[in-house]
Design an enzyme around this catalytic site. Structure first.
Site, PDB file in Angstrom:
ATOM      1  CG  HIS A  10      -0.208   0.054   2.528  1.00 32.82           C
ATOM      2  ND1 HIS A  10       0.321   1.220   3.042  1.00 32.82           N
ATOM      3  CD2 HIS A  10       0.077  -0.915   3.426  1.00 32.82           C
ATOM      4  CE1 HIS A  10       0.906   0.961   4.200  1.00 32.82           C
ATOM      5  NE2 HIS A  10       0.778  -0.334   4.454  1.00 32.82           N
ATOM      6  CD  GLN A  12       4.126   8.915   3.535  1.00 35.11           C
ATOM      7  OE1 GLN A  12       3.394   9.832   3.162  1.00 35.11           O
ATOM      8  NE2 GLN A  12       5.410   9.091   3.806  1.00 35.11           N
ATOM      9  CD1 TRP A  15      -1.479   6.690  12.105  1.00 33.29           C
ATOM     10  CD2 TRP A  15      -1.367   4.730  13.177  1.00 33.29           C
ATOM     11  NE1 TRP A  15      -2.461   6.689  13.051  1.00 33.29           N
ATOM     12  CE2 TRP A  15      -2.424   5.497  13.726  1.00 33.29           C
ATOM     13  CE3 TRP A  15      -1.123   3.466  13.680  1.00 33.29           C
ATOM     14  CZ2 TRP A  15      -3.218   5.019  14.770  1.00 33.29           C
ATOM     15  CZ3 TRP A  15      -1.910   2.993  14.724  1.00 33.29           C
ATOM     16  CH2 TRP A  15      -2.937   3.761  15.265  1.00 33.29           C
ATOM     17  CG  ASN A  16       3.524   3.751   6.513  1.00 30.87           C
ATOM     18  OD1 ASN A  16       2.895   3.561   5.489  1.00 30.87           O
ATOM     19  ND2 ASN A  16       3.789   2.775   7.367  1.00 30.87           N
ATOM     20  CB  THR A  22       0.477   0.594  11.162  1.00 28.03           C
ATOM     21  OG1 THR A  22       1.214   1.806  10.981  1.00 28.03           O
ATOM     22  CG2 THR A  22      -0.955   0.814  10.713  1.00 28.03           C
ATOM     23  N   GLY A  23       0.396  -2.198  12.239  1.00 28.29           N
ATOM     24  CA  GLY A  23      -0.198  -3.518  12.382  1.00 28.29           C
ATOM     25  C   GLY A  23      -1.628  -3.567  11.873  1.00 28.29           C
ATOM     26  NE  ARG A  61      -1.584  -0.143   6.778  1.00 22.38           N
ATOM     27  CZ  ARG A  61      -2.101  -0.753   7.837  1.00 22.38           C
ATOM     28  NH1 ARG A  61      -3.301  -0.393   8.278  1.00 22.38           N
ATOM     29  NH2 ARG A  61      -1.435  -1.713   8.469  1.00 22.38           N
ATOM     30  CD  GLU A  88       2.446  -5.001   8.091  1.00 25.00           C
ATOM     31  OE1 GLU A  88       2.703  -6.204   7.863  1.00 25.00           O
ATOM     32  OE2 GLU A  88       3.127  -4.061   7.651  1.00 25.00           O
ATOM     33  CE1 TYR A  91       6.026  -4.769  14.006  1.00 23.28           C
ATOM     34  CE2 TYR A  91       4.382  -3.935  12.477  1.00 23.28           C
ATOM     35  CZ  TYR A  91       5.661  -4.371  12.737  1.00 23.28           C
ATOM     36  OH  TYR A  91       6.584  -4.420  11.722  1.00 23.28           O
ATOM     37  NE  ARG A 116      14.086  -4.317   9.896  1.00 22.61           N
ATOM     38  CZ  ARG A 116      13.164  -4.094   8.977  1.00 22.61           C
ATOM     39  NH1 ARG A 116      12.308  -5.047   8.657  1.00 22.61           N
ATOM     40  NH2 ARG A 116      13.058  -2.931   8.379  1.00 22.61           N
TER      41      ARG A 116
END
Length: 206
Positions: A10, A12, A15-16, A22-23, A61, A88, A91, A116
């Site tokens: 998607h 931007q 929240w980016n 975001t999650g 999004r 997504e 998180y 990561r």
């Protein structure tokens, strides 16, 4: 036969831009994000692609990005399947937090591990491995059959759900996929062989 699969992260999101985790939260696209999604559609049009079916997540999004792409191709009414299997990575407790605030709360090293590592989830959330465990079966059972029938298929989704797909399609190790960045609004075009292996991969950069 076409056997073409196109993946697009998607554009931007708000929240980016604000540097927030975001999650599964559902912020909209920024002005830049709308422009990125439309530009993705224009690049796909220039490449001569038309879709037979589209898939996107349950989050707006990705849905808006998908619609912008189809609008640019003159395919606004194309059948589009929305499913949270493509959402997504969740998180968990990090969702909605500024990444700098999260580092202040849990420490830079711990937040880096959550972001990561391949198989360490944040509190209440998913690891990339967990994300792949829902994305890949959905792809195999729902999306891939259309591709193997010779159709051209669009998947408009998210950075981590698409990385999980790319990991499996490209045969990457956890270490390799963790180094892969997926830019917003940049189409990745796969052509598949009849046995579902990848024949070619092209990234349609601006």
């Amino acid at each position: 036969m076409s056997r073409t699969l196109v993946l697009v992260r998607h554009g931007q999101s708000e929240w980016n831009l604000k540097n927030l985790f975001t999650g599964w939260r559902d912020p909209g696209l920024t002005e830049q994000g709308h422009a990125e999604a439309k530009a993705a559609g224009q690049r796909l049009k220039a490449a001569g692609l038309k879709f037979d079916i589209a898939y996107t997540s349950a989050l707006s999004r990705a849905q808006v990005t998908c619609q912008h792409i189809l609008d640019q191709l003159g395919q606004s009414d194309l059948k589009t399947i929305r499913d949270q299997a493509l959402n997504e990575r969740d998180y968990g407790d990090l969702s909605g937090l500024n990444k700098d605030d999260a580092r202040a709360k849990w420490g830079e090293e711990q937040v880096h591990i959550w972001r990561r590592s391949y198989d360490v989830p944040p509190p209440g959330g998913e690891s990339l491995k967990d994300t792949g465990a829902r994305v890949w079966p959905y792809y195999l059972h729902t999306v891939q059959p259309h591709v193997l029938r010779g159709e051209t298929v669009l998947v408009a989704a998210h950075g981590n759900s698409l990385r999980a797909l790319i990991m499996a399609l490209d045969g990457l190790t956890p270490e390799q996929i963790l180094k892969q960045e997926l830019n917003t609004g940049v189409p990745v075009v796969y052509r598949l062989n009849a046995d579902s292996t990848v024949a070619s991969k092209e990234i349609l950069e601006a």
